[in-house]
Design an enzyme around this catalytic site. Structure first.
Site: not given
Ligand code: PEP
Ligand code: MG
Length: 762
Positions: A380, A692
């Site tokens: 993050h 995503c």
């Molecule tokens: C993923 O795990 O690919 C995702 C889009 O979620 P994050 O990167 O927020 O864990």
């Protein structure tokens, strides 16, 4: 006559050696002088190994240099005077390569380094073993004797054992000796060999600016050395406090303006501490007692920091950063007597630890880029940096923490390069590149209103939103909606859980920004590496597999209900999609869906406006759901593939661990086949499907994804144009053929060859 001369044909008695070394560690505890201790060690090892010479060199990682600290047999006056760079001479070589170097005739070795006046030339048989603690280099233990008796395998083993026993002593000695070095003298010049560092991109961008090192372990001690010699009165201190207060209030306002969703009261802790009579009172009393004001500030701040750092709680540790930050600010204001200072503005910040709130502060104070030393970046932090348009590179080179403040640094966070004090040639090259970079206006001009493949197949290109500030680019580039809104960000950067009302305000802004387009809320994905510092106070052994994500939400039902209510209310009248992260079973999906149903019931009963029939989907992020995918297809309205976590969990490769990043392979054959299976099932069952994770914007994978039938991509706004162009350059027929070829391969190297060919064909 020494032992060597008495007995130069004997065999090393390693048992005896070990016994003495353990006696030595005992001695260490009682010894007042480190020098005496090291001298006793070399004397004893020389005797037991029947060597004429035994020396201990200690390594200074900041200078990348070995220094002779104790010797039996060489000229005693050379102690402290013989320095060797890492890799220099046979001793430097042993440490660089972390292996014993054993030579029958050292003088003939091409790497031999001659030092006049230390009298080692008489001893040709040479044995050096590195002293290390794990991977960290600490020094070298060297034996020498005349060539009639060269060292053997058994000597090497014995000396290695001694070196490992010595490591503990050396570690402590280094620490204590290090304290004798005047702190202010450190870091006066750029450490040798530190011109170029290859790192890893956390957030793209490009900056050329002066460096500023933020290193918790040194800044307070530096503060202590900042006493300008000028006597500051109590009145000066009070003015500095007032001025600091005003500065912080202004910063807070700026952050709120720029980042309404995330800002919360990020400078609240600083302001509170300033108002704490105990804190300012203690400083004032010291000043009254005759202590210099900067010293008084640093001393009281250190006391506070120590007690915060002693806590196991991440939230409390974060407070230690705030105290430190505040102390630096106070001293700066005291010394500059109220001139407007934003110490971080237009600087490349080199630091080793970073909380999301630090990042927000640095961004609001106008820092230009961040070089994060030593990895440890959580996903993050990288995502937040991208949203803040803050270029960030992660590097492993701790020496960077010794770069003097003000040294010009070029951060090329497009490919992860850091240049310290770059020469004109390097600068010129980057300036040309910089001029070629696309502005938002350029991107707007180049962006097509509709995304399609080269042969005209329609593809939906959506945006991943982390902070509301990402919406500007997403809107300007007129994407097809929001494919992933990471709701955890307002939770992560705050100091308490946001209320339903606060969440509603943020979510409504999001919905209003995309009229008529789908907006996908991913419910709170907290935990793992996305910790809520005010909540996750219990240290988990393995947070990636701990109380996180949907598990956290289901366990904290009251928080989850408020969260869902805020989404449902904000989604009134919108094309609302809600998806749950980290789903591992049908039961979990049902339980989460039940919370939505319960919240809908509540809102209905209370007569509060809301979206009555949102589409409900799930993130595909865990290998456990792959074999259940047909069953899930009967339950969900849509799937969104989170490749970041899916790859991490399929391959058991921590996505935040720099040292295994080479093993994090989106093109691993199992990953590709799983992606294909999910896409096929979703399409056969008429379920929505999008991707995503980061793979969606990695252009080398786009043809494969199109080839298996993915027609919706959700990417960070900065990648919208790049992704659209990669899609437009691909014909669906070719993509399908490529996907078939890739799915037929079972070896990583064959897949890499296919990907390479494809790039060449482009
Ligand atoms: C993923 O795990 O690919 C995702 C889009 O979620 P994050 O990167 O927020 O864990
Ligand atoms: Mg994820």
């Amino acid at each position: 006559m020494n032992d060597y001369e008495k007995d130069n044909g004997g065999v090393v008695n390693s048992q005896q050696l070990l016994h003495d070394i353990s006696a030595l560690s005992h001695l260490f505890r009682e010894s007042a002088s480190i020098e005496t201790l090291l001298n006793k060690a070399v004397e004893m090892v020389a005797r037991r190994t029947q060597s004429a010479v035994c020396s201990i060199y200690l390594y200074n990682p900041d200078k990348q240099e070995l220094t002779l600290h104790a010797t039996e047999g060489l000229n005693p006056e050379s102690v402290g005077r013989v320095h060797l760079k890492l890799g220099q001479g046979l001793t430097g070589l042993a440490l660089q390569e972390m292996r014993p170097v054993c030579e029958a005739d050292a003088g003939r070795h091409p790497g031999y380094k001659f030092f006049p006046g230390i009298y080692e030339e008489r001893y040709n048989a040479f044995l050096a073993v590195p002293i290390a603690r794990g991977m960290s280099k600490m020094g070298v233990l060297v034996l020498q004797r005349d060539s009639r008796q060269c060292y053997e395998e058994s000597d090497i083993t014995a000396l290695e054992t001694v070196a490992s026993q010595l490591a503990n002593i050396i570690e402590n000695a280094q620490f204590l000796l290090g304290r004798h070095e005047p702190v202010a003298e450190k870091a006066k010049s750029v450490p040798a060999g530190l011109k170029f560092i290859k790192g890893k991109v956390a957030a793209e961008g490009f900056t050329y600016a002066p460096a500023m090192v933020l290193d918790k372990r040194r800044s307070l001690s530096l503060l202590l050395h900042q006493d300008s010699g000028k006597a500051h009165t109590l009145e000066d201190f009070r003015i500095a406090v007032t001025h600091t207060e005003r500065q912080l209030e202004k910063l807070q306002e700026q952050v709120e303006h720029k980042l309404s969703d995330a800002a919360s009261l990020i400078f609240a802790a600083h302001l509170m501490i300033l108002k704490d009579q105990d804190f300012t009172g203690k400083i004032a009393r010291r000043i009254e007692g005759g202590v210099g004001a900067p010293t008084a500030i640093a001393a009281v701040a250190s006391d506070y920091m120590r007690s915060f750092l002693a806590s196991q709680n991440a939230y409390m540790q974060e407070k230690a950063n705030d105290i430190e930050d505040l102390a630096v600010r106070l001293v700066d204001n005291l010394l500059s007597r109220g001139e407007e200072t934003s110490v971080h503005r237009d600087h490349v910040i080199i630091t080793r630890g970073l909380f999301p709130s630090d990042l927000l502060k640095l961004s609001s104070e106008g820092a230009s880029a961040i070089v994060l030393v030593g990895g440890g970046v959580t996903s993050h932090i990288a995502i937040l940096a991208r949203s803040l348009a803050m270029p960030m590179v992660m590097v492993d080179a701790f020496e960077l923490l010794n770069v003097p403040d003000g040294t010009p640094v070029l951060v090329d966070a497009e490919i992860g390069n850091v240049f310290v004090d770059p020469d004109d040639h390097v600068l010129e090259r980057f300036m040309v590149q910089q001029r070629a970079r696309l502005t938002l206006d350029d991107q707007k001009r180049l962006m097509k209103p509709v995304t399609q493949t080269a042969d005209g197949a329609r593809v939906h290109l959506m945006a991943n939103i982390n902070l509301l500030s990402d919406l500007k680019v997403a809107r300007e580039l007129s994407c097809d909606g929001i494919g992933l809104y990471r709701t955890e960000f307002p939770f992560i950067v705050r100091t308490t859980f946001p209320t339903e009302a606060e969440q509603y305000v943020i979510y409504r802004k999001l919905v209003d920004s995309m009229p008529g387009k789908p907006v996908t809320f991913r419910t709170l994905d907290a935990g793992g590496d996305k910790i809520l510092s005010y909540y996750h106070d219990i240290k988990e052994q393995n947070p990636a597999m701990g109380m996180r994500s949907i598990r956290f939400s289901l366990q904290n039902r009251a928080i989850f209900v408020e969260h869902i209510r805020a989404i449902l209310r904000a989604g009134a009248g919108a094309d609302l999609h809600i998806m749950f992260p980290m789903i591992s079973s049908i039961d979990e999906f049902h339980e989460a869906r039940e919370v939505v149903r319960e919240s809908l019931g509540q809102l209905e009963k209370q007569g509060i406006e809301h979206h009555a029939k949102p589409k409900l989907g799930m993130m595909v992020e865990l290998p456990a759901v792959v074999d259940l995918i047909e069953d899930f297809a009967r339950e969900v309205d849509f799937f969104s593939i989170g490749t970041n976590d899916l790859i991490q969990f399929m391959l058991a490769v921590d996505r935040t661990n720099e040292s295994v990043s080479d093993l994090y392979l989106p093109h691993h054959p199992s990953v590709l086949r799983v992606l294909n299976r999910i896409a096929r099932v979703a399409l056969e069952n008429g379920r929505g499907l999008s991707i995503c994770g980061d793979m969606a914007h990695q252009t080398q994978y786009i043809p494969f994804l199109l080839g298996i039938g993915v027609k919706a991509f959700s990417v960070d706004p900065i990648y919208l144009l790049r992704t659209q162009q990669a899609i437009a350059a691909t014909s669906l027929t070719d993509a399908e053929a490529l996907a078939r070829a890739m799915l037929a391969k079972s070896r990583i190297r064959d897949l890499e060859a296919l990907l390479k060919n494809q790039t060449r064909a482009d």
